[in-house]
Enzyme design. Structure first.
Site, PDB file in Angstrom:
ATOM      1  N   LYS A  66       0.836  -1.196   0.000  1.00  0.00           N
ATOM      2  CA  LYS A  66       0.000   0.000   0.000  1.00  0.00           C
ATOM      3  C   LYS A  66       0.873   1.249   0.000  1.00  0.00           C
ATOM      4  O   LYS A  66       1.851   1.333   0.758  1.00  0.00           O
ATOM      5  CB  LYS A  66      -0.925  -0.008   1.223  1.00  0.00           C
ATOM      6  CG  LYS A  66      -1.913   1.148   1.250  1.00  0.00           C
ATOM      7  CD  LYS A  66      -2.886   1.018   2.408  1.00  0.00           C
ATOM      8  CE  LYS A  66      -3.846   2.205   2.460  1.00  0.00           C
ATOM      9  NZ  LYS A  66      -4.823   2.100   3.560  1.00  0.00           N
ATOM     10  N   SER A  83      -9.158   3.412   2.253  1.00  0.00           N
ATOM     11  CA  SER A  83      -8.060   3.860   1.423  1.00  0.00           C
ATOM     12  C   SER A  83      -7.241   2.724   0.812  1.00  0.00           C
ATOM     13  O   SER A  83      -6.392   2.960  -0.050  1.00  0.00           O
ATOM     14  CB  SER A  83      -7.131   4.756   2.244  1.00  0.00           C
ATOM     15  OG  SER A  83      -6.569   4.057   3.339  1.00  0.00           O
ATOM     16  N   SER A 114     -10.476   1.549   6.339  1.00  0.00           N
ATOM     17  CA  SER A 114      -9.703   1.469   5.101  1.00  0.00           C
ATOM     18  C   SER A 114      -9.294   0.068   4.693  1.00  0.00           C
ATOM     19  O   SER A 114      -8.873  -0.147   3.561  1.00  0.00           O
ATOM     20  CB  SER A 114      -8.461   2.358   5.208  1.00  0.00           C
ATOM     21  OG  SER A 114      -8.824   3.719   5.250  1.00  0.00           O
TER      22      SER A 114
END
Length: 485
Positions: free
Chosen positions: A86, A161, A185
């Site tokens: 990520k 996210s 997220s």
């Protein structure tokens, strides 16, 4: 294999892929080549993976993994497996942008703790997964790489996210994925892409290293996967005490990778629903989640409606203060520079400005409210083994829309109010996994949160595993592009 067929290598779950590599049924080079070809084919339509490393370099690293296996050496269960990190987590020698033009060319010299653990376990880092700017908002778009779109409909949002990670998983661009979770997220994008996303107990996965190690107690890194077994195996790699993070948990991380089978008969589950009408919901979300309650009953669980003895609006105000406080602390220096401020998205500026207006007394009272919320949930756990809650309040929406202004007939007063449903486990520091529970008539997926008591991560994974064995939503409904390939 025809030119349009999907290579069977990329259809393997991470645990099965690991066993195949170690049994020498396929080489690490073959695995890497299969994934790179698959990424070339499907990633351009969704923009899930970014900052991809050169293919010749990755193939050389795969060859070295094969040579190590030839010598009887394995670095761990992820040996030779492709992994994208990520883009909020630092990766040594690989661009880490945080989705911000302020860091578009940042190349860290060190790995984040969880990244180092994955690398040490044998994974080959192929690139990054896309994120919103600084991870703010559950819509994965930024001015550096653009928008990541949904695996089931590229015109819709991926969630966030960890949106890039969830879409990459759903489209089989990665065998397993890491993410992080402050406001859902890991959970929200999992629900929007029909995969699993697990927010572990606070401290389970050391977050950082960060400049501040005591106050930051909202965000945590964690695992995502297409199976609960994969989620548990990655958690076993990510978890464990690190002295650089003094509040990290010291439990044995290998326990999470053990057999997850459990008899769920007699478990007591509390259904929170929409908090007695407090949360606005898009039509179909609540009914779909409610229909999934029958799956838990089929497992022998007793499910009944319940509510915490707490003001949900007070919880929201506590959330706003905590978030303002922490975002201002991390981004305040950039905001103070007018040139850098102009490069921050409006939502980031709003958070910082909210933090600048806070008093010490307000921050303290918000923490008191958070503490009382934890105790309110602890009282529920005296009656229930787990709590159930929808993962989202809306289905995936138009990817050109930054955030929905109206949900269920109610106007959203902030850019993240439409995701209020996820803040409860975050503020209480509790383990929570989003499990797939099906699709609406338009073919859009949804998830449901299984929330456990403090530090009951393995128990949450066990119930999620039992639900997965019964429902099998990931394998029953892959994205259409994979079904037709």
């Amino acid at each position: 294999m025809s030119p349009l067929a999907i290579d069977p290598i990329v259809t393997l779950d991470a645990d099965a892929l690991s066993r195949a590599i170690h049994a020498r049924k396929m080489s690490c080079r073959e695995v890497m080549q299969a994934y790179l070809t698959h990424i070339d084919r499907f990633n351009p339509a969704v923009n899930a993976l970014v900052s991809l490393r050169p293919q010749d370099v990755l193939l050389r690293e795969a060859d070295e993994c094969d040579r190590q296996l030839d010598r009887g050496e394995s670095r761990g269960w992820m040996h030779g497996m492709p992994q994208a990190i990520k883009d909020l987590a630092a990766t040594a020698g690989l661009r880490t942008t945080l989705g911000s033009p302020l860091f578009a060319n940042q190349v860290p010299q060190h790995d984040a703790i969880s990244v180092a653990r994955v690398r040490d376990c044998g994974a080959i880092i192929i690139g990054k997964s896309n994120v919103p700017e600084f991870g703010l908002g559950s819509q994965t778009y930024n001015s550096v790489f653009g928008t990541t779109s949904n695996a089931y409909d590229p015109s819709l949002i991926a969630g966030g996210s960890s949106g890039g990670a969830a879409v990459a998983l759903a489209l089989r661009l990665l065998p397993v994925a890491d993410g992080s979770d402050m406001m859902g997220s890991l959970r929200n994008p999992a629900a929007f892409n029909n995969v699993f996303g697990f927010r572990p107990s606070q401290g389970r996965v050391p977050h950082g290293p960060m400049p501040e190690v005591f106050v930051q107690q909202l965000a945590t890194e964690g695992p995502m996967g297409r199976t609960v077994t994969d989620v548990a195996r990655l958690l076993s790699t990510q978890a464990g005490y690190d002295p650089r993070v003094p509040l990290s948990l010291a439990d044995e991380p290998r326990d999470f990778g053990l057999d997850l089978q459990q008899d769920c008969s007699g478990l007591r589950l509390g259904w929170l629903g929409d908090y007695n009408g407090y949360l606005p919901m898009e039509d179909g979300v609540l009914s779909l989640c409610e229909s999934a309650l029958a799956d838990f009953s089929a497992l022998g669980c007793h499910v009944e409606a319940c509510q915490p003895d707490f003001s949900m609006e007070r919880l929201w105000q506590s959330w706003l203060i905590h978030r303002h406080f922490l975002v201002q602390g991390s981004l305040g220096a950039a905001y103070a520079d007018p040139q850098k401020r102009a490069l921050l998205k409006p939502e980031a500026q709003w958070e910082i400005e909210g933090g600048l207006r806070l008093t010490a007394a307000e921050v303290y009272q918000a923490s008191v409210a958070r503490s009382e919320w934890y105790r309110a949930l602890s009282e529920l756990f005296e009656r229930y083994d787990f709590l159930l809650l929808p993962t989202a309040q809306v289905f995936p929406f138009d990817a050109q829309q930054a955030w929905p202004r109206v949900v269920g007939g109610r106007t959203m007063d902030t850019y993240h109010r439409w995701m209020e449903v996820v803040i409860g486990p975050t503020l209480a520091g509790l383990p929570s996994i989003s499990v797939p529970v099906g699709f609406n008539p338009a073919g859009l997926p949804m998830g449901l949160q299984i929330i456990g008591p403090a530090q009951a991560d393995r128990a949450v994974l066990q119930l999620a595993y039992a639900h997965e064995q019964l429902t099998r939503w990931v394998e029953r409904r892959p994205p259409a592009c994979l079904q037709s390939a």
